[in-house]
Design a protein around this motif. Sequence first.
Motif, PDB file in Angstrom:
ATOM      1  N   ARG A  12      52.901-121.103  17.671  1.00 46.22           N
ATOM      2  CA  ARG A  12      53.599-121.428  16.422  1.00 46.22           C
ATOM      3  C   ARG A  12      52.595-122.050  15.462  1.00 46.22           C
ATOM      4  NH1 ARG A  12      57.843-126.301  15.008  1.00 46.22           N
ATOM      5  NH2 ARG A  12      57.825-125.904  12.744  1.00 46.22           N
ATOM      6  N   ARG A  69      61.580-117.728  11.481  1.00 46.20           N
ATOM      7  CA  ARG A  69      62.820-118.502  11.363  1.00 46.20           C
ATOM      8  C   ARG A  69      62.837-119.220  10.015  1.00 46.20           C
ATOM      9  NH1 ARG A  69      62.636-121.944  15.805  1.00 46.20           N
ATOM     10  NH2 ARG A  69      63.672-120.349  17.062  1.00 46.20           N
ATOM     11  N   SER A  91      63.203-111.280  14.791  1.00 51.12           N
ATOM     12  CA  SER A  91      62.093-111.052  15.715  1.00 51.12           C
ATOM     13  C   SER A  91      61.982-109.580  16.047  1.00 51.12           C
ATOM     14  CB  SER A  91      62.288-111.864  17.008  1.00 51.12           C
ATOM     15  OG  SER A  91      63.480-111.480  17.661  1.00 51.12           O
ATOM     16  N   CYS A 101      64.164-122.182   7.985  1.00 53.36           N
ATOM     17  CA  CYS A 101      64.707-123.513   8.263  1.00 53.36           C
ATOM     18  C   CYS A 101      64.508-124.391   7.028  1.00 53.36           C
ATOM     19  CB  CYS A 101      64.065-124.130   9.495  1.00 53.36           C
ATOM     20  SG  CYS A 101      62.265-123.973   9.575  1.00 53.36           S
ATOM     21  N   LYS A 155      57.996-113.328  15.396  1.00 52.83           N
ATOM     22  CA  LYS A 155      59.265-114.022  15.119  1.00 52.83           C
ATOM     23  C   LYS A 155      59.135-114.898  13.884  1.00 52.83           C
ATOM     24  CE  LYS A 155      60.735-117.174  18.084  1.00 52.83           C
ATOM     25  NZ  LYS A 155      61.318-117.736  19.313  1.00 52.83           N
ATOM     26  N   GLU A 184      59.335-121.095   9.870  1.00 57.01           N
ATOM     27  CA  GLU A 184      58.597-121.208  11.129  1.00 57.01           C
ATOM     28  C   GLU A 184      58.113-119.818  11.535  1.00 57.01           C
ATOM     29  OE1 GLU A 184      61.158-123.031  13.976  1.00 57.01           O
ATOM     30  OE2 GLU A 184      61.153-124.980  12.958  1.00 57.01           O
ATOM     31  N   LYS A 185      56.815-119.716  11.815  1.00 55.01           N
ATOM     32  CA  LYS A 185      56.205-118.431  12.166  1.00 55.01           C
ATOM     33  C   LYS A 185      55.659-118.490  13.591  1.00 55.01           C
ATOM     34  CE  LYS A 185      53.813-118.818   8.355  1.00 55.01           C
ATOM     35  NZ  LYS A 185      52.816-118.601   7.278  1.00 55.01           N
ATOM     36  N   TYR A 186      56.059-117.520  14.401  1.00 56.69           N
ATOM     37  CA  TYR A 186      55.661-117.472  15.803  1.00 56.69           C
ATOM     38  C   TYR A 186      54.893-116.182  16.091  1.00 56.69           C
ATOM     39  CZ  TYR A 186      59.078-121.222  16.472  1.00 56.69           C
ATOM     40  OH  TYR A 186      59.769-122.406  16.390  1.00 56.69           O
ATOM     41  N   ASP A 189      69.144-119.555   5.376  1.00 54.90           N
ATOM     42  CA  ASP A 189      68.869-120.770   6.136  1.00 54.90           C
ATOM     43  C   ASP A 189      69.436-120.667   7.549  1.00 54.90           C
ATOM     44  OD1 ASP A 189      67.985-123.341   6.685  1.00 54.90           O
ATOM     45  OD2 ASP A 189      69.843-124.270   5.971  1.00 54.90           O
ATOM     46  N   GLY A 190      68.590-120.961   8.533  1.00 56.64           N
ATOM     47  CA  GLY A 190      68.994-120.927   9.928  1.00 56.64           C
ATOM     48  C   GLY A 190      68.882-119.573  10.596  1.00 56.64           C
ATOM     49  N   ARG A 191      68.591-118.542   9.830  1.00 53.10           N
ATOM     50  CA  ARG A 191      68.503-117.206  10.413  1.00 53.10           C
ATOM     51  C   ARG A 191      67.130-116.956  11.031  1.00 53.10           C
ATOM     52  NH1 ARG A 191      71.362-112.372   7.343  1.00 53.10           N
ATOM     53  NH2 ARG A 191      71.148-111.621   9.493  1.00 53.10           N
ATOM     54  N   GLU A 192      67.131-116.193  12.099  1.00 53.58           N
ATOM     55  CA  GLU A 192      65.902-115.884  12.832  1.00 53.58           C
ATOM     56  C   GLU A 192      65.795-114.373  13.011  1.00 53.58           C
ATOM     57  OE1 GLU A 192      64.705-118.284  16.372  1.00 53.58           O
ATOM     58  OE2 GLU A 192      64.945-116.367  17.429  1.00 53.58           O
TER      59      GLU A 192
END
Length: 322
Positions: free
Chosen positions: A249, A292, A311, A294, A290, A186-188, A306-309
């Motif tokens: 996003r 993430r 930013s 996933c 940011k 996921e890219k923000y 996996d699950g790490r974010e």
Amino acid sequence: MRIEQQREERFMKSFLIDSNDAGQRLDKFVVKVTSGLPKGMLYKAVRKKRIKLNHKRCDCSAMLREGDLVELYLNDEFFPKQDETFSFLKAPASLSIVYEDSNILLVDKPVGLRVHSDRAADSDSLVARIQHYLYQKQEYNPEKEHSFAPALCNRIDRNTQGIVIAAKNAPALRILNEKIKQRELEKYYLCVVHGIPQPRHAVLTGYWSKDSRRNKALVRDTPQDGFHEIVTEYTVLRPGVHESLVEVRLHTGRSHQIRAHMAHIGHPLVGDAKYGGSGGQPHQLLCAYKLRFCFQTDAGALSYLDGREFSLDDVWFTNNFK
């Protein structure tokens, strides 16, 4: 017969396939280790057995495995010179590192720096800086690699700041490219747009095409020939009198997607003259801030992500909205 054998021995180069080379087609490997060997000559060399795999005749489509031996009986002119191999040393080794481990590197790319060089005379780029940095750390040496160099998994525009992912080895590059393709990252982004988008949150669907001549994206509301579906989700974080801070996003990843899509709904990015924005800024106020991980499927050696974010702590143009 003896003369021909001496000629082959003189020009023969052999490559022992390691983990960074394995898992790719023979023809792809040969193109990487030569200086642009034309496809016609490559196919002819295979037919004439001047390209061999494990001392035997081979096919271009053969998949390389660790421990294989590739032999190329080609003139020296088709192999890169040392100054070409080490051209990345002309770029600075300075980086703003967000995260690093033995497989990947997350870097905050500054505004004004290209991710790849677009001409021979321009030696500075983000990927060149990363290769120089890893060379200094003794984690990358072109003389010990056959076909792999640390590479970027995603890219952002020259005048956009933000997080770019680099792979330090070929297995990591293959995994991340597949995860990005399957939309398992996921890219923000943060941006400043003209006006206040309504509603304050929306998931936009549009249809995108690129005018390569003008280097400009086109967005339409309905499907058209040559256009690809795009999905852009935005949330207004801080509405202002004339401008708003917006988080975006990306559900798809097309060139200039945010810039073109926000302009299409009447809210171009501040500073983005190409898409109708203004505001006294020399470039668009946009930052890939940011990321993430996933994963929905097995990530192999990168499962620990996996699950790490990750930013950026501070994005300069957000200060006016605090």
